[in-house]
Scaffold this motif. Structure first.
Motif, PDB file in Angstrom:
ATOM      1  N   GLN A  68       0.855  -1.185   0.000  1.00 20.96           N
ATOM      2  CA  GLN A  68       0.000   0.000   0.000  1.00 20.96           C
ATOM      3  C   GLN A  68       0.895   1.240   0.000  1.00 20.96           C
ATOM      4  OE1 GLN A  68      -3.798  -1.713   2.597  1.00 20.96           O
ATOM      5  NE2 GLN A  68      -2.409  -0.255   3.533  1.00 20.96           N
ATOM      6  N   LYS A  69       0.354   2.341  -0.506  1.00 20.07           N
ATOM      7  CA  LYS A  69       1.039   3.625  -0.418  1.00 20.07           C
ATOM      8  C   LYS A  69       0.053   4.621   0.201  1.00 20.07           C
ATOM      9  CE  LYS A  69       4.495   2.892  -4.024  1.00 20.07           C
ATOM     10  NZ  LYS A  69       5.210   3.454  -5.186  1.00 20.07           N
ATOM     11  N   CYS A  70      -0.162   4.443   1.489  1.00 21.67           N
ATOM     12  CA  CYS A  70      -1.196   5.204   2.197  1.00 21.67           C
ATOM     13  C   CYS A  70      -0.866   6.697   2.221  1.00 21.67           C
ATOM     14  CB  CYS A  70      -1.350   4.698   3.627  1.00 21.67           C
ATOM     15  SG  CYS A  70      -1.858   2.963   3.727  1.00 21.67           S
ATOM     16  N   SER A  71      -1.875   7.508   1.984  1.00 25.88           N
ATOM     17  CA  SER A  71      -1.686   8.961   1.992  1.00 25.88           C
ATOM     18  C   SER A  71      -1.136   9.450   3.321  1.00 25.88           C
ATOM     19  CB  SER A  71      -3.018   9.663   1.717  1.00 25.88           C
ATOM     20  OG  SER A  71      -3.541   9.270   0.482  1.00 25.88           O
ATOM     21  N   PHE A  72      -1.542   8.792   4.415  1.00 26.30           N
ATOM     22  CA  PHE A  72      -1.179   9.264   5.750  1.00 26.30           C
ATOM     23  C   PHE A  72       0.144   8.697   6.253  1.00 26.30           C
ATOM     24  CE2 PHE A  72      -4.199   5.739   6.033  1.00 26.30           C
ATOM     25  CZ  PHE A  72      -3.472   4.809   6.756  1.00 26.30           C
ATOM     26  N   CYS A  73       0.803   7.856   5.441  1.00 24.87           N
ATOM     27  CA  CYS A  73       2.099   7.298   5.847  1.00 24.87           C
ATOM     28  C   CYS A  73       3.147   8.405   5.880  1.00 24.87           C
ATOM     29  CB  CYS A  73       2.526   6.204   4.872  1.00 24.87           C
ATOM     30  SG  CYS A  73       4.089   5.410   5.319  1.00 24.87           S
ATOM     31  N   TRP A  74       3.948   8.417   6.932  1.00 21.63           N
ATOM     32  CA  TRP A  74       4.948   9.475   7.093  1.00 21.63           C
ATOM     33  C   TRP A  74       6.194   9.246   6.237  1.00 21.63           C
ATOM     34  CZ3 TRP A  74       9.270   7.113   8.814  1.00 21.63           C
ATOM     35  CH2 TRP A  74       9.099   5.891   9.486  1.00 21.63           C
ATOM     36  N   ARG A  75       6.259   8.069   5.591  1.00 23.19           N
ATOM     37  CA  ARG A  75       7.454   7.745   4.814  1.00 23.19           C
ATOM     38  C   ARG A  75       7.416   8.335   3.412  1.00 23.19           C
ATOM     39  NH1 ARG A  75       8.702   1.864   4.051  1.00 23.19           N
ATOM     40  NH2 ARG A  75      10.203   2.820   2.654  1.00 23.19           N
ATOM     41  N   ASP A  76       8.590   8.449   2.812  1.00 25.57           N
ATOM     42  CA  ASP A  76       8.727   8.800   1.405  1.00 25.57           C
ATOM     43  C   ASP A  76       8.405   7.542   0.606  1.00 25.57           C
ATOM     44  OD1 ASP A  76       9.446   9.415  -1.149  1.00 25.57           O
ATOM     45  OD2 ASP A  76      11.525   9.927  -0.705  1.00 25.57           O
ATOM     46  N   LEU A  77       7.224   7.495   0.018  1.00 26.71           N
ATOM     47  CA  LEU A  77       6.747   6.265  -0.609  1.00 26.71           C
ATOM     48  C   LEU A  77       7.398   5.978  -1.958  1.00 26.71           C
ATOM     49  CD1 LEU A  77       2.984   6.588   0.351  1.00 26.71           C
ATOM     50  CD2 LEU A  77       4.766   5.275   1.503  1.00 26.71           C
ATOM     51  N   SER A  78       8.180   6.920  -2.466  1.00 28.46           N
ATOM     52  CA  SER A  78       8.902   6.662  -3.717  1.00 28.46           C
ATOM     53  C   SER A  78       9.935   5.550  -3.529  1.00 28.46           C
ATOM     54  CB  SER A  78       9.585   7.939  -4.208  1.00 28.46           C
ATOM     55  OG  SER A  78      10.600   8.342  -3.299  1.00 28.46           O
ATOM     56  N   PRO A 186     -13.982   2.496   5.761  1.00 25.41           N
ATOM     57  CA  PRO A 186     -15.210   1.740   6.004  1.00 25.41           C
ATOM     58  C   PRO A 186     -15.696   0.973   4.781  1.00 25.41           C
ATOM     59  CG  PRO A 186     -15.746   4.033   5.594  1.00 25.41           C
ATOM     60  CD  PRO A 186     -14.245   3.928   5.540  1.00 25.41           C
ATOM     61  N   ASN A 187     -15.147   1.304   3.608  1.00 26.30           N
ATOM     62  CA  ASN A 187     -15.587   0.644   2.374  1.00 26.30           C
ATOM     63  C   ASN A 187     -14.471   0.719   1.328  1.00 26.30           C
ATOM     64  OD1 ASN A 187     -15.843   3.230   0.958  1.00 26.30           O
ATOM     65  ND2 ASN A 187     -17.666   3.538   2.224  1.00 26.30           N
ATOM     66  N   GLU A 188     -14.694   0.022   0.213  1.00 31.62           N
ATOM     67  CA  GLU A 188     -13.638  -0.111  -0.790  1.00 31.62           C
ATOM     68  C   GLU A 188     -13.285   1.220  -1.445  1.00 31.62           C
ATOM     69  OE1 GLU A 188     -12.302  -3.119  -4.394  1.00 31.62           O
ATOM     70  OE2 GLU A 188     -14.417  -3.067  -3.775  1.00 31.62           O
ATOM     71  N   LYS A 189     -14.264   2.075  -1.668  1.00 25.48           N
ATOM     72  CA  LYS A 189     -13.974   3.348  -2.334  1.00 25.48           C
ATOM     73  C   LYS A 189     -13.035   4.219  -1.493  1.00 25.48           C
ATOM     74  CE  LYS A 189     -16.007   7.451  -4.461  1.00 25.48           C
ATOM     75  NZ  LYS A 189     -14.969   8.329  -3.904  1.00 25.48           N
ATOM     76  N   VAL A 190     -13.366   4.368  -0.214  1.00 29.70           N
ATOM     77  CA  VAL A 190     -12.520   5.162   0.680  1.00 29.70           C
ATOM     78  C   VAL A 190     -11.148   4.513   0.808  1.00 29.70           C
ATOM     79  CG1 VAL A 190     -12.250   6.075   3.022  1.00 29.70           C
ATOM     80  CG2 VAL A 190     -14.518   6.062   1.943  1.00 29.70           C
ATOM     81  N   TYR A 191     -11.146   3.189   0.882  1.00 30.68           N
ATOM     82  CA  TYR A 191      -9.884   2.449   1.007  1.00 30.68           C
ATOM     83  C   TYR A 191      -8.962   2.724  -0.178  1.00 30.68           C
ATOM     84  CZ  TYR A 191      -6.692  -1.522   0.823  1.00 30.68           C
ATOM     85  OH  TYR A 191      -5.571  -2.299   0.717  1.00 30.68           O
ATOM     86  N   LYS A 192      -9.494   2.638  -1.385  1.00 30.58           N
ATOM     87  CA  LYS A 192      -8.659   2.857  -2.573  1.00 30.58           C
ATOM     88  C   LYS A 192      -8.144   4.292  -2.632  1.00 30.58           C
ATOM     89  CE  LYS A 192     -10.282  -0.753  -5.705  1.00 30.58           C
ATOM     90  NZ  LYS A 192     -10.983  -1.055  -6.973  1.00 30.58           N
ATOM     91  N   ASP A 193      -9.006   5.239  -2.261  1.00 30.89           N
ATOM     92  CA  ASP A 193      -8.612   6.652  -2.299  1.00 30.89           C
ATOM     93  C   ASP A 193      -7.536   6.974  -1.267  1.00 30.89           C
ATOM     94  OD1 ASP A 193     -10.406   7.108  -4.307  1.00 30.89           O
ATOM     95  OD2 ASP A 193     -11.950   8.004  -3.035  1.00 30.89           O
ATOM     96  N   LEU A 194      -7.653   6.384  -0.082  1.00 30.28           N
ATOM     97  CA  LEU A 194      -6.782   6.753   1.036  1.00 30.28           C
ATOM     98  C   LEU A 194      -5.533   5.877   1.140  1.00 30.28           C
ATOM     99  CD1 LEU A 194      -6.608   8.713   3.484  1.00 30.28           C
ATOM    100  CD2 LEU A 194      -7.706   6.908   4.846  1.00 30.28           C
ATOM    101  N   CYS A 195      -5.709   4.576   0.920  1.00 29.03           N
ATOM    102  CA  CYS A 195      -4.607   3.626   1.151  1.00 29.03           C
ATOM    103  C   CYS A 195      -3.837   3.269  -0.123  1.00 29.03           C
ATOM    104  CB  CYS A 195      -5.136   2.361   1.812  1.00 29.03           C
ATOM    105  SG  CYS A 195      -5.867   2.662   3.440  1.00 29.03           S
ATOM    106  N   ASN A 196      -4.410   3.607  -1.285  1.00 23.89           N
ATOM    107  CA  ASN A 196      -3.691   3.458  -2.549  1.00 23.89           C
ATOM    108  C   ASN A 196      -3.041   2.076  -2.683  1.00 23.89           C
ATOM    109  OD1 ASN A 196      -2.676   4.211  -5.030  1.00 23.89           O
ATOM    110  ND2 ASN A 196      -0.943   5.362  -4.197  1.00 23.89           N
ATOM    111  N   PRO A 197      -3.823   0.995  -2.660  1.00 26.02           N
ATOM    112  CA  PRO A 197      -3.243  -0.351  -2.761  1.00 26.02           C
ATOM    113  C   PRO A 197      -2.540  -0.561  -4.090  1.00 26.02           C
ATOM    114  CG  PRO A 197      -5.625  -0.435  -3.048  1.00 26.02           C
ATOM    115  CD  PRO A 197      -5.302   0.957  -2.595  1.00 26.02           C
ATOM    116  N   GLN A 198      -1.436  -1.301  -4.036  1.00 24.07           N
ATOM    117  CA  GLN A 198      -0.594  -1.542  -5.208  1.00 24.07           C
ATOM    118  C   GLN A 198      -0.747  -2.951  -5.760  1.00 24.07           C
ATOM    119  OE1 GLN A 198       1.623   1.204  -6.336  1.00 24.07           O
ATOM    120  NE2 GLN A 198       0.009   2.091  -5.065  1.00 24.07           N
TER     121      GLN A 198
END
Length: 304
Positions: A68-78, A186-198
């Motif tokens: 996942q590349k979660c929006s709220f993760c403090w790491r540099d996701l690159s 709470p649902n798949e739409k929010v999950y995809k938007d926020l957690c950005n699964p790879q």
């Protein structure tokens, strides 16, 4: 080496210490470990579960890897790789290196007049491993043996997972002392938007993990990282997912505006403690649970 030299140096500058030969495992001193050493407070895990902050080893066997590349993760996701690449160190090497790295990082407290000498001595032999520093630990090929080796060395273990690898979690022969699953939508739409699964089928995989949770003999916990304006909605749907998993604990915790997440989110996305409490109360109502403990400074609430 898994990271480039530049990537590794950047993480080391922020406090990481890589261990082993292959550069995928690391330890880092937790803010609350430092605070505890000078008797200025303890982590909410000590308040909630009795884990001694000064004897907690914060580490990960899979720093570069996450699905996942979660929006709220403090790491540099690159820097994040989605699947495991390359060779890996064995669990004994990782644990030995992580303990040594932690001791080296803590040795400076010996010259601090505020340091609690008893805690400093005890810290040299940590008793809990928070396997949660960065990355997805279940991607480490020998995660089961890592948990077993920690157990042989008389550690308790808190394993934090994004729940993508339900088959691996379901086949663990050595369960952690406490299994955390992140439930950040709470649902798949929010999950995809926020957690950005790879990976494909990520939401389905998470739900399969939730269905598995009740089969664990160990303590189980769901953690919700609450991001204002993003996922603090649809508490009825959260309730249905939590009831399906039936964990012993539910932690509702605020997103903190730190690290690289500041490039993806704004300060307005960090909820106040009151907002976290109000959100947790609604989830409690949906799950027939109650708030039993809280930590205002960490903006986290415990439901049981």
């Amino acid at each position: 080496m898994t990271f480039t030299k530049e990537e590794q140096e950047k993480l080391e500058y922020s406090g990481y210490r890589f261990v082993g030969e292959y550069g995928h495992a690391a330890a880092k001193i937790c803010h609350w470990t430092k605070k505890s050493m000078v008797n200025e407070g303890v982590c909410y895990k000590e308040q909630f579960y009795g884990v001694k902050s000064h004897r907690c080893l914060q580490m990960s066997p899979a720093v570069p890897f996450c699905s996942q590349k979660c929006s709220f993760c403090w790491r540099d996701l690159s820097q994040t790789r989605v699947e495991w690449e390359g060779e890996y160190d064995n669990p004994k090497t990782i644990i030995e290196g992580a303990i040594k790295a932690q001791n080296n990082l803590l040795c400076g407290f010996g010259g601090n007049k505020k340091t609690d000498e008893k805690k400093l001595e005890e810290s040299k032999k940590p008793t809990n491993a928070a396997i949660s520093l960065a990355g997805e630990p279940t991607l480490y090929p020998e995660i089961d043996e890592l948990l077993a080796e920690f157990k042989r060395q008389n550690f308790t273990t808190f394993l934090v997972s994004n729940g993508m690898y339900w088959e691996k979690l379901g086949s663990l022969e050595c369960e952690p002392s406490q299994l955390y699953i992140s439930l950040d939508a709470p649902n798949e739409k929010v999950y995809k938007d926020l957690c950005n699964p790879q990976i494909n089928n990520a939401w389905s995989n998470l739900n399969k993990t939730l269905e598995l949770m009740n089969s664990f003999d160990t303590n189980t916990a769901i953690r919700i990282t609450s991001v204002k304006g993003k996922n603090m909605i649809n508490t009825k749907e959260y309730g249905e997912l939590i009831n399906k998993a039936n964990p012993k604990y539910v932690e509702v915790k605020a997103y903190m505006f730190v690290g690289s997440s500041r490039k993806r989110l704004s300060l307005d996305n960090m909820p106040s403690f009151k907002e976290v409490c109000d959100f947790a109360e609604k989830i409690a109502d949906e799950t027939s649970r109650e708030i039993t403990k809280h930590s205002e400074i960490s903006r986290v609430v415990l439901l049981e």
